[in-house]
Design a protein around this motif. Structure first.
Motif, mmCIF file in Angstrom:
data_model
loop_
_atom_site.group_PDB
_atom_site.id
_atom_site.type_symbol
_atom_site.label_atom_id
_atom_site.label_comp_id
_atom_site.label_asym_id
_atom_site.label_seq_id
_atom_site.Cartn_x
_atom_site.Cartn_y
_atom_site.Cartn_z
ATOM 1 N N UNK A 153 43.428 45.140 37.510
ATOM 2 C CA UNK A 153 42.684 44.185 38.340
ATOM 3 C C UNK A 153 41.977 44.917 39.481
ATOM 4 N N UNK A 154 42.734 45.782 40.166
ATOM 5 C CA UNK A 154 42.179 46.494 41.314
ATOM 6 C C UNK A 154 41.154 47.540 40.885
ATOM 7 N N UNK A 155 41.457 48.252 39.791
ATOM 8 C CA UNK A 155 40.529 49.286 39.320
ATOM 9 C C UNK A 155 39.178 48.670 38.960
ATOM 10 N N UNK A 156 39.187 47.566 38.241
ATOM 11 C CA UNK A 156 37.945 46.951 37.801
ATOM 12 C C UNK A 156 37.192 46.289 38.949
ATOM 13 N N UNK A 157 37.930 45.778 39.939
ATOM 14 C CA UNK A 157 37.302 45.025 41.023
ATOM 15 C C UNK A 157 36.662 45.906 42.084
ATOM 16 N N UNK A 158 36.950 47.213 42.069
ATOM 17 C CA UNK A 158 36.366 48.088 43.098
ATOM 18 C C UNK A 158 34.839 48.074 43.034
ATOM 19 N N UNK A 159 34.292 48.047 41.844
ATOM 20 C CA UNK A 159 32.844 47.952 41.664
ATOM 21 C C UNK A 159 32.611 47.223 40.339
ATOM 22 N N UNK A 160 32.614 45.886 40.364
ATOM 23 C CA UNK A 160 32.539 45.125 39.109
ATOM 24 C C UNK A 160 31.344 45.488 38.244
ATOM 25 N N UNK A 216 27.899 38.592 38.040
ATOM 26 C CA UNK A 216 28.069 37.371 38.833
ATOM 27 C C UNK A 216 29.234 36.526 38.322
ATOM 28 N N UNK A 217 29.479 36.566 37.014
ATOM 29 C CA UNK A 217 30.550 35.740 36.451
ATOM 30 C C UNK A 217 31.935 36.265 36.804
ATOM 31 N N UNK A 218 32.017 37.482 37.352
ATOM 32 C CA UNK A 218 33.309 38.039 37.775
ATOM 33 C C UNK A 218 33.471 38.010 39.295
ATOM 34 N N UNK A 219 32.789 37.070 39.933
ATOM 35 C CA UNK A 219 32.910 36.927 41.384
ATOM 36 C C UNK A 219 34.340 36.611 41.807
ATOM 37 N N UNK A 220 35.115 35.958 40.920
ATOM 38 C CA UNK A 220 36.512 35.631 41.224
ATOM 39 C C UNK A 220 37.473 36.734 40.781
ATOM 40 N N UNK A 221 36.940 37.868 40.323
ATOM 41 C CA UNK A 221 37.803 38.964 39.920
ATOM 42 C C UNK A 221 38.141 38.944 38.440
ATOM 43 N N UNK A 222 39.012 39.864 38.046
ATOM 44 C CA UNK A 222 39.350 40.081 36.641
ATOM 45 C C UNK A 222 40.746 39.578 36.268
#
Length: 316
Positions: A153-160, A216-222
């Motif tokens: 979750x954190x790895x992917x969210x650093x730069x979606x 944009x569709x991952x604004x709420x994260x992974x």
């Protein structure tokens, strides 16, 4: 927005006629079916593609166990009924394929026909999948990496946007090493993205606008999307009553010959046996030369032709 199964699902819709539900995979959204709407609607079908639970503008339940295969099948059945239909054709890609296959397996009365892209029909193994892969690959298989709370979750969210750019290129038929099973092994210390090649330019089937839309569709994260993987062993437990059951709905299966998923351990052998295992598989699997994992995006014309042949035949 449609109220379904206790949550709200965002859908895209076009056309009139028999209902076709298109189910996306990871890390995607309804937009992965952008090339299918026009041709299917133009052929006289009502086409609906939801952001599945945990994705895009649809609801993202917080509880991990709100993403079991029974919840996901319930969403599809509820969506069909909420749209005023009793039955539908169901088409799925990547994670959407197991949802489509299981909808046909659990609720054949709702499914007029089922098509799966990349992931073949479900045949329940004798061991829980996460545990089996943990033992086989020492925890390096990407399912097990995703199962670690908060890590991917954190790895992917650093730069979606960079994450999605890498993942889409890495699993496509355009990547030099596409289709190699070792590609899905993760270094636990460095993460998965560290060793993925950075594409100099996007593949021809993916535009910067497409990538912006997906980002944009991952604004709420992974996390919602990753919770699907965290239920793999729970799904194995829940589907015990269907052990050795087969999909009896008319079916078709498509995959790219540079897709890593059909090369997973045991999968090539399963694919070879599908015509004998599935009584209503309409023909041998449709293999798309040079195509990687993102079948309906990489080869839209071929996928549309195969789907329309299948759907119009069943429609009569």
């Amino acid at each position: 927005m449609i109220n379904v199964n206790g949550i709200r699902l965002h859908i895209a819709e076009q056309g009139e006629g028999p209902l076709v539900v298109l189910l996306h995979g990871f890390p995607e959204s309804w937009h992965s079916w952008r090339h299918q709407f026009g041709p299917l609607a133009g052929a006289g079908f009502r086409v609906v593609a939801p952001d599945q639970r945990g994705y895009g503008r649809s609801d993202h339940p917080e509880e991990v166990d709100a993403y079991t295969i029974l919840h996901l099948v319930g969403d599809v059945v509820g969506l069909v009924h909420a749209l005023g239909e009793a039955r539908a054709f169901v088409v799925g890609h990547d994670w959407g394929a197991p949802v489509a296959w299981h909808t046909a397996l659990l609720r054949p009365d709702v499914v007029r026909g089922v098509a799966g892209l990349s992931v073949p029909p479900p045949f329940r193994s004798t061991r829980p999948p996460l545990k089996a892969m943990q033992e086989r690959f020492g925890g390096r298989f990407y399912w097990n990496w995703f199962d670690r709370p908060g890590v991917a979750d954190a790895e992917f969210a650093r730069d979606p946007r960079a994450t999605l750019r890498k993942l889409l290129y890495f699993a496509s038929g355009d990547a030099p090493d596409a289709g190699r099973p070792e590609n899905v092994l993760v270094d636990p210390e460095r993460g998965w993205l560290a060793d993925m090649p950075e594409p100099g330019a996007l593949p021809g089937w993916l535009t910067e606008e497409d990538l912006d839309n997906l980002t944009d569709s991952y604004a709420k994260g992974f996390t919602g999307a990753l919770n699907w993987y965290r239920n793999l062993d729970r799904n194995w437990e829940l589907t015990a009553p269907w052990h050795d059951a087969v999909v009896t709905s008319p079916a078709v299966y498509l995959y790219g010959d540079r897709d890593v998923v059909p090369a997973f351990p045991g999968t090539p052998e399963l694919i070879d046996q599908l015509p004998e295992l599935m009584p209503k598989l309409r023909r041998r699997p449709v293999v798309l030369p040079g195509c990687g994992h993102w079948t309906q995006q990489e080869r839209p014309d071929e996928v549309n032709a195969a789907l329309l042949d299948f759907l119009t035949e069943l429609r009569g």
